[in-house]
Design a protein around this motif. Structure first.
Motif, PDB file in Angstrom:
ATOM      1  N   HIS A 191       0.324  -1.175   0.115  1.00 56.14           N
ATOM      2  CA  HIS A 191      -0.105  -0.207  -0.458  1.00 56.14           C
ATOM      3  C   HIS A 191       0.636   1.406  -0.356  1.00 56.14           C
ATOM      4  O   HIS A 191       0.376   1.966  -0.007  1.00 56.14           O
ATOM      5  N   GLY A 192       2.275   1.013   0.270  1.00 55.24           N
ATOM      6  CA  GLY A 192       3.030   1.951   0.470  1.00 55.24           C
ATOM      7  C   GLY A 192       2.857   3.008   1.591  1.00 55.24           C
ATOM      8  O   GLY A 192       4.216   3.869   1.380  1.00 55.24           O
ATOM      9  N   TRP A 193       3.083   2.707   2.674  1.00 58.55           N
ATOM     10  CA  TRP A 193       3.239   3.364   4.465  1.00 58.55           C
ATOM     11  C   TRP A 193       4.720   2.444   3.988  1.00 58.55           C
ATOM     12  O   TRP A 193       4.901   2.924   4.961  1.00 58.55           O
ATOM     13  N   GLY A 194       5.049   1.224   3.864  1.00 60.25           N
ATOM     14  CA  GLY A 194       6.344   0.486   3.895  1.00 60.25           C
ATOM     15  C   GLY A 194       6.161  -1.018   4.383  1.00 60.25           C
ATOM     16  O   GLY A 194       5.520  -1.056   3.373  1.00 60.25           O
ATOM     17  N   ARG A 195       7.614  -1.477   4.156  1.00 54.19           N
ATOM     18  CA  ARG A 195       7.127  -2.874   3.806  1.00 54.19           C
ATOM     19  C   ARG A 195       7.086  -3.580   5.658  1.00 54.19           C
ATOM     20  O   ARG A 195       8.199  -3.281   6.190  1.00 54.19           O
ATOM     21  N   PHE A 196       5.921  -3.904   5.881  1.00 50.41           N
ATOM     22  CA  PHE A 196       5.770  -4.592   7.267  1.00 50.41           C
ATOM     23  C   PHE A 196       6.037  -5.584   7.432  1.00 50.41           C
ATOM     24  O   PHE A 196       5.358  -6.744   6.342  1.00 50.41           O
ATOM     25  N   THR A 197       7.219  -6.391   8.453  1.00 50.62           N
ATOM     26  CA  THR A 197       7.698  -7.739   8.322  1.00 50.62           C
ATOM     27  C   THR A 197       7.468  -8.276  10.120  1.00 50.62           C
ATOM     28  O   THR A 197       7.560  -7.857  11.241  1.00 50.62           O
ATOM     29  N   PRO A 198       6.608  -8.887   9.912  1.00 50.86           N
ATOM     30  CA  PRO A 198       6.403  -9.773  11.018  1.00 50.86           C
ATOM     31  C   PRO A 198       7.703 -10.481  12.499  1.00 50.86           C
ATOM     32  O   PRO A 198       8.411 -11.110  10.996  1.00 50.86           O
ATOM     33  N   LYS A 199       7.927  -9.882  12.551  1.00 52.29           N
ATOM     34  CA  LYS A 199       9.265 -10.595  14.041  1.00 52.29           C
ATOM     35  C   LYS A 199       8.935 -11.476  15.536  1.00 52.29           C
ATOM     36  O   LYS A 199       9.488 -12.627  15.455  1.00 52.29           O
ATOM     37  N   LYS A 200       7.926 -11.205  15.782  1.00 50.14           N
ATOM     38  CA  LYS A 200       7.039 -12.249  16.380  1.00 50.14           C
ATOM     39  C   LYS A 200       6.098 -12.515  16.312  1.00 50.14           C
ATOM     40  O   LYS A 200       4.625 -11.373  16.256  1.00 50.14           O
ATOM     41  N   ILE A 201       4.969 -13.787  16.042  1.00 47.87           N
ATOM     42  CA  ILE A 201       3.864 -13.862  16.482  1.00 47.87           C
ATOM     43  C   ILE A 201       3.124 -15.010  17.389  1.00 47.87           C
ATOM     44  O   ILE A 201       3.973 -16.218  17.266  1.00 47.87           O
ATOM     45  N   SER A 202       2.649 -15.128  18.239  1.00 50.74           N
ATOM     46  CA  SER A 202       1.516 -15.597  19.294  1.00 50.74           C
ATOM     47  C   SER A 202       0.490 -15.347  19.535  1.00 50.74           C
ATOM     48  O   SER A 202      -0.140 -14.648  19.025  1.00 50.74           O
ATOM     49  N   ASP A 203      -0.225 -15.945  20.458  1.00 51.58           N
ATOM     50  CA  ASP A 203      -1.535 -16.398  20.967  1.00 51.58           C
ATOM     51  C   ASP A 203      -1.372 -14.860  21.255  1.00 51.58           C
ATOM     52  O   ASP A 203      -3.123 -14.529  21.521  1.00 51.58           O
ATOM     53  N   ASN A 204      -0.883 -13.901  21.969  1.00 53.30           N
ATOM     54  CA  ASN A 204      -0.735 -13.141  23.332  1.00 53.30           C
ATOM     55  C   ASN A 204      -0.239 -11.664  22.256  1.00 53.30           C
ATOM     56  O   ASN A 204      -0.660 -10.430  23.105  1.00 53.30           O
ATOM     57  N   LEU A 205       0.712 -12.212  21.748  1.00 54.95           N
ATOM     58  CA  LEU A 205       1.828 -11.036  21.499  1.00 54.95           C
ATOM     59  C   LEU A 205       2.120 -11.054  19.661  1.00 54.95           C
ATOM     60  O   LEU A 205       2.758 -12.115  19.195  1.00 54.95           O
ATOM     61  N   ILE A 206       1.348 -10.358  18.867  1.00 52.51           N
ATOM     62  CA  ILE A 206       2.705 -10.015  17.320  1.00 52.51           C
ATOM     63  C   ILE A 206       3.284  -8.756  17.100  1.00 52.51           C
ATOM     64  O   ILE A 206       2.644  -7.078  17.790  1.00 52.51           O
ATOM     65  N   VAL A 207       4.619  -8.802  16.932  1.00 55.51           N
ATOM     66  CA  VAL A 207       5.361  -8.144  16.985  1.00 55.51           C
ATOM     67  C   VAL A 207       5.804  -7.571  15.102  1.00 55.51           C
ATOM     68  O   VAL A 207       6.264  -8.621  14.636  1.00 55.51           O
ATOM     69  N   ILE A 208       5.583  -6.656  14.931  1.00 56.13           N
ATOM     70  CA  ILE A 208       5.848  -6.467  13.567  1.00 56.13           C
ATOM     71  C   ILE A 208       6.336  -5.062  13.290  1.00 56.13           C
ATOM     72  O   ILE A 208       6.264  -4.138  14.155  1.00 56.13           O
ATOM     73  N   GLU A 209       7.621  -5.024  12.285  1.00 53.56           N
ATOM     74  CA  GLU A 209       8.531  -4.376  12.068  1.00 53.56           C
ATOM     75  C   GLU A 209       8.336  -3.463  11.017  1.00 53.56           C
ATOM     76  O   GLU A 209       7.926  -4.279   9.584  1.00 53.56           O
TER      77      GLU A 209
END
Length: 162
Positions: free
Chosen positions: A84-102
């Motif tokens: 979409h042009g906002w930048g490049r989104f990269t998942p760093k951590k994915i769990s049932d309680n926490l998602i970290v996106i760079e």
């Protein structure tokens, strides 16, 4: 990047459709205009607008992409959102309680005047997605490359609320 034509994006006569839903690209300059008018008071509006967009997009995409796991959902959302042009989104951590996106290449860094307000809108988009994926969430931007260029990227934590 994946070819979005294979993912439901169609273009015809100046109109974009994503899975048969009209899609409009949101220019970041509008965020700058709103922030110049309302100052810090625009934060709530931008987060709310982003949240509505994030929820609507992931709900429609998931209905069409039929994600089988949370990992699949997060990776597909990040991949499509990166286009979409906002930048490049990269998942760093994915769990049932926490998602970290760079977020690399935040669009704000390419504007004439860098704006933290773009991060508020992105926080909202991720909150809408997070509520779809994890139900109740808090979204926190841990690192912001707009405020501190030494970070090189922004990091958003989508934490499940209890």
């Amino acid at each position: 990047m994946k070819n979005l034509k294979l993912k439901g994006l169609k273009y015809s006569n100046g109109k974009y459709d994503l899975f048969n839903e009209r899609f409009v690209f949101f220019p970041p300059q509008i965020i700058n205009i709103l922030s110049s008018i309302y100052g810090e008071g625009v934060k709530s509006l931008l987060v709310w607008l982003g949240k509505k967009v994030g929820w609507a997009l992931i709900q429609e995409w998931d209905d069409n992409l039929k994600s089988k796991t949370l990992n699949d959902l997060v990776n597909q959302f990040s991949s499509i959102l990166s286009n979409h042009g906002w930048g490049r989104f990269t998942p760093k951590k994915i769990s049932d309680n926490l998602i970290v996106i760079e977020l690399h290449h935040n669009i704000s860094n390419d504007l004439d005047s860098k704006s933290k307000y773009i991060c508020y809108y992105i926080t909202g988009i991720l909150a809408g997605f997070g509520e779809y994926a994890l139900y109740r969430v808090n979204v926190i931007e841990n690192n912001c490359c707009v405020e501190n260029p030494s970070f090189g990227s922004c990091e958003f934590r989508i934490e499940k609320s209890i």
